[in-house]
Design a protein around this motif. Structure first.
Motif, PDB file in Angstrom:
ATOM      1  N   TRP A 141      -6.836   4.470   1.155  1.00 11.20           N
ATOM      2  CA  TRP A 141      -5.828   3.547   1.675  1.00 11.20           C
ATOM      3  C   TRP A 141      -6.488   2.410   2.444  1.00 11.20           C
ATOM      4  O   TRP A 141      -6.157   1.239   2.250  1.00 11.20           O
ATOM      5  CB  TRP A 141      -4.864   4.274   2.608  1.00 11.20           C
ATOM      6  CG  TRP A 141      -3.876   5.184   1.944  1.00 11.20           C
ATOM      7  CD1 TRP A 141      -3.560   5.249   0.618  1.00 11.20           C
ATOM      8  CD2 TRP A 141      -3.078   6.178   2.596  1.00 11.20           C
ATOM      9  NE1 TRP A 141      -2.609   6.219   0.402  1.00 11.20           N
ATOM     10  CE2 TRP A 141      -2.298   6.812   1.603  1.00 11.20           C
ATOM     11  CE3 TRP A 141      -2.955   6.602   3.907  1.00 11.20           C
ATOM     12  CZ2 TRP A 141      -1.396   7.823   1.890  1.00 11.20           C
ATOM     13  CZ3 TRP A 141      -2.057   7.614   4.195  1.00 11.20           C
ATOM     14  CH2 TRP A 141      -1.286   8.211   3.197  1.00 11.20           C
TER      15      TRP A 141
ATOM     16  N   SER B  62       0.846  -1.188   0.000  1.00  9.76           N
ATOM     17  CA  SER B  62       0.000   0.000   0.000  1.00  9.76           C
ATOM     18  C   SER B  62       0.881   1.237   0.000  1.00  9.76           C
ATOM     19  O   SER B  62       1.982   1.214   0.557  1.00  9.76           O
ATOM     20  CB  SER B  62      -0.890   0.000   1.248  1.00  9.76           C
ATOM     21  OG  SER B  62      -1.599   1.205   1.358  1.00  9.76           O
TER      22      SER B  62
ATOM     23  N   ILE C  94      -6.370  -1.621   1.559  1.00 11.89           N
ATOM     24  CA  ILE C  94      -5.809  -2.596   2.503  1.00 11.89           C
ATOM     25  C   ILE C  94      -6.853  -3.643   2.857  1.00 11.89           C
ATOM     26  O   ILE C  94      -6.583  -4.847   2.845  1.00 11.89           O
ATOM     27  CB  ILE C  94      -5.284  -1.876   3.770  1.00 11.89           C
ATOM     28  CG1 ILE C  94      -4.080  -0.995   3.406  1.00 11.89           C
ATOM     29  CG2 ILE C  94      -4.916  -2.885   4.859  1.00 11.89           C
ATOM     30  CD1 ILE C  94      -3.685  -0.003   4.484  1.00 11.89           C
TER      31      ILE C  94
END
Length: 181
Positions: free
Chosen positions: A147, A93, A151
């Protein structure tokens, strides 16, 4: 013994690690009329079966898949912590390491509705669930959500792959019930 589905098999197998026989005095005799001498039956047989399924899945699943299932479903605090730590190192990431760590931890210990750690030991303090605390530098909220979604998508993919593989293993052993609801 057969399981209803792969998730129940995985949950029971992982829970077998934390079950012990020190749960109090049992004065009921464990002998049954139809029981063969020396045969294990009842709860003891189910527990033994869960332990064997645990061993089979642990041996035959890849480390990546076992780690994902342990982080998601295990009730063994130390094993879950180790699996989370190992998962954090595998997630790709653009987010900073601390953000990734917090995201994986909150995924493994989801916030339960109406629970603030009073009834469960598997609930994190409220501050853990605030994304603004997951990074040292100020980051726009949209970026944080992007983000986090990336994830979580990767974690879901890992768990889904692990469950499919576990399903194949348990099907080959004939341990999943084929009854239609």
């Amino acid at each position: 013994m057969t399981y209803r589905n792969v998730v129940s098999a995985v949950v029971r197998a992982l829970a077998s690690e934390v079950i012990n026989s020190a749960g109090g005095c049992d004065f009921e005799p464990k002998v049954q009329k139809a029981r063969i001498p020396g045969e294990i039956s009842g709860k003891e047989a189910e527990f033994l079966f869960d332990c064997m399924v645990h061993a089979v899945l642990h041996k035959r699943l890849s480390k990546e898949h076992w780690r994902a299932l342990t982080a998601q479903y295990s009730t063994h605090a130390e094993r879950k912590r180790i699996a989370i730590g190992e998962l954090v190192g595998t997630i790709q990431s653009p987010a900073p390491a601390r953000f990734i760590n917090c995201c994986v931890v909150t995924w493994a210990y989801p916030k339960l509705p109406g629970v603030e750690g009073k009834r469960s030991t598997n609930v994190l303090p409220a501050g853990w669930y605030e994304m603004d605390r997951w990074s040292d530098d100020p980051v726009p909220e949209r970026t944080q959500h992007r983000w986090k979604a990336g994830i979580r998508k990767e974690l879901k993919r890992l768990v889904d792959e692990a469950l499919v593989e576990a399903q194949h293993i348990l099907d080959m052993e004939g341990l999943i019930s084929c009854q239609a609801a």
